[in-house]
Write an enzyme that holds these catalytic residues in place. Structure first.
Site, PDB file in Angstrom:
ATOM      1  N   LYS A  47       0.809  -1.238   0.000  1.00 42.52           N
ATOM      2  CA  LYS A  47       0.000   0.000   0.000  1.00 42.52           C
ATOM      3  C   LYS A  47       0.837   1.281   0.000  1.00 42.52           C
ATOM      4  CE  LYS A  47      -3.341  -2.525  -0.356  1.00 42.52           C
ATOM      5  NZ  LYS A  47      -3.838  -2.604  -1.731  1.00 42.52           N
ATOM      6  N   GLY A  49       2.443   2.409  -2.996  1.00 38.98           N
ATOM      7  CA  GLY A  49       2.591   2.975  -4.341  1.00 38.98           C
ATOM      8  C   GLY A  49       3.148   1.983  -5.358  1.00 38.98           C
ATOM      9  N   HIS A 100       7.261  -7.113  -2.258  1.00 39.82           N
ATOM     10  CA  HIS A 100       7.134  -6.586  -0.890  1.00 39.82           C
ATOM     11  C   HIS A 100       8.091  -7.350   0.045  1.00 39.82           C
ATOM     12  CE1 HIS A 100       3.547  -4.381  -1.929  1.00 39.82           C
ATOM     13  NE2 HIS A 100       2.702  -5.380  -1.870  1.00 39.82           N
ATOM     14  N   ARG A 122       5.949   5.231   1.925  1.00 39.78           N
ATOM     15  CA  ARG A 122       4.768   6.101   2.108  1.00 39.78           C
ATOM     16  C   ARG A 122       4.548   6.289   3.611  1.00 39.78           C
ATOM     17  NH1 ARG A 122      -1.450   4.646   0.051  1.00 39.78           N
ATOM     18  NH2 ARG A 122      -2.257   6.773   0.148  1.00 39.78           N
ATOM     19  N   SER A 130      -4.859   2.657   4.186  1.00 40.65           N
ATOM     20  CA  SER A 130      -5.073   2.017   2.888  1.00 40.65           C
ATOM     21  C   SER A 130      -5.220   0.500   3.062  1.00 40.65           C
ATOM     22  CB  SER A 130      -3.890   2.346   1.965  1.00 40.65           C
ATOM     23  OG  SER A 130      -4.068   1.751   0.713  1.00 40.65           O
TER      24      SER A 130
END
Ligand code: PPS
Length: 285
Positions: A47, A49, A100, A122, A130
Site C-alpha cells: 500500500k 505505491g 514486498h 509512504r 489504505s
C-alpha cells in the site's frame, strides 16, 4: 510453513504471506533466482505505491505507448517476484519485477548488486489506512473487527509482510549494496513529472517532452482508476463495494485515526525511527 495469527496468512521464515496467493515452495526458491544487470526491481511495503510504480515502469519500457497498460492487468505487465508466474503466458517485460519481500528473503544475486532497486516509501499512517480499507474490500484477508485492533496489529507486524518499521529500516540499512533509488509516495504526489524524470535518469532512459506529458497523464490517479486493467475491476476475491485504487491522496489517515491513536502511533514511530537517516516530508508535520 507455520500459520500466522491472522486468517488468510501463513508464515515463511518469520514473514507473513497470503495463503491464497503465495506458496512456501516457491518462496524457498527465491533466494536462488538469477537477477540480471538489466533487471529493475521495485520494492515496497504493501500500500505504498507499488501499482503506481508498475504503471510508470511499464509505460517507460514501452516508450510511453499506453496500449499495454490498457490491455493487460498491472500484475501481468510487471509481475511479483514472490508469486509463481504462469510460464505458458508470454512475460511482456521480463526485466521488471515488484516485491514486498523483506531484505532477508530476496535473491542472493540481487544482494550481490545485480540489477537496480527502486524503493518507494509512504507515510505509514496512510499505509495503515489504505491496508485497513483493502482488508475490508478483499475476501481473502481477515476483515478487521475495528480500526483500533487493526492498528495494533499493524504496529506490531501481525499483518501481511509483518512490520512496516522492520521493512523500511532493514532495506534502507542495506541500500549501499544496490544501485538504489529511494522515492516517496508523497514526493510522487507533489511532483509526478519530476519523479518520472528522476526515474528516467536513474534507469538511463530518455523521453521527449510529449511522451513525458503523456506518461504523467496515464499515471494520474484519475486515469489509472478509470482503467479497468490498472484498477483490477474484473478480478475475483473482492466485495462488491469499494475499489482497488481507492482515494490516492496524502493524509487520508486524518479521516480515520483518533487523536489518541495518532499520538500513540507518533510515540512508537519516534522511538522506532529515531536513528533513521532519511528525513521524510511527513516528519516535519
Ligand atoms: S499493493 O496492494 O500493495 O500493491 O498496493 P499499492 O499499489 O502499493 O498501494 C495502493 C495505494 O496506492 C494508491 N495509488 C495511487 N495514488 C496516487 N496516484 C496514483 N496514480 C496511484 N495508484 C495507486 C492506491 O489508491 C492505494 O492507496 P489508497 O490510499 O488506498 O487510495
Amino acid at each position: 510453513m507455520t500459520t500466522a495469527s491472522k486468517i488468510g496468512l501463513f508464515q515463511f521464515k518469520g514473514c507473513n504471506f497470503i495463503t491464497n496467493i503465495h506458496n512456501p515452495e516457491y518462496l524457498a526458491e527465491i533466494c536462488h533466482f538469477e537477477i540480471k544487470e538489466s533487471d529493475v526491481i521495485t520494492v515496497t511495503y504493501p500500500k505504498s505505491g507499488t501499482t503506481w510504480m508498475q504503471q510508470i515502469l511499464c509505460l517507460l519500457y514501452s516508450n510511453g505507448d499506453p496500449a499495454l497498460v490498457q490491455s493487460k492487468l498491472t500484475v501481468e505487465r510487471v509481475p511479483w517476484m514472490e508469486v509463481p508466474i504462469d510460464n505458458s503466458k508470454d512475460i511482456l517485460l521480463p526485466h521488471l519485477r515488484v516485491t514486498h519481500l523483506p531484505y532477508r528473503l530476496i535473491p542472493k544475486t540481487l544482494k550481490k548488486g545485480n540489477g537496480k532497486v527502486i524503493y518507494v516509501a509512504r507515510n505509514p499512517k496512510d499505509v495503515a489506512v489504505s491496508l485497513y480499507h483493502f482488508q475490508n474490500y478483499v475476501t481473502f484477508l481477515e476483515t478487521p473487527s475495528s480500526f483500533q485492533e487493526f492498528l495494533e496489529d499493524f504496529i506490531d507486524g501481525r499483518l501481511i509482510y509483518c512490520s512496516w518499521f522492520d521493512h523500511i529500516i532493514d532495506w534502507y540499512s542495506h541500500k549501499d549494496e544496490f544501485d538504489f533509488l529511494f522515492l516517496t509516495y508523497e514526493d510522487m504526489k507533489k511532483d509526478l513529472k519530476g519523479s518520472i524524470q528522476k526515474i528516467c535518469d536513474f534507469l538511463g532512459k530518455k523521453l521527449d517532452e510529449d511522451k513525458l506529458d503523456l506518461m504523467v497523464e496515464e499515471c494520474s490517479f484519475k486515469a489509472m482508476r478509470k482503467n479497468p486493467k490498472a484498477n483490477y475491476e474484473h478480478v475475483e476475491g473482492k466485495h462488491p463495494k469499494g475499489s482497488f485504487l481507492r482515494k490516492g491522496i496524502v493524509g487520508d489517515w486524518k479521516n480515520l485515526f483518533t487523536v489518541a491513536q495518532s499520538e500513540m502511533f507518533d510515540r512508537i514511530y519516534q522511538e522506532r525511527m529515531k536513528d533513521f537517516p532519511f528525513k521524510f516530508i511527513w516528519d516535519s508535520k
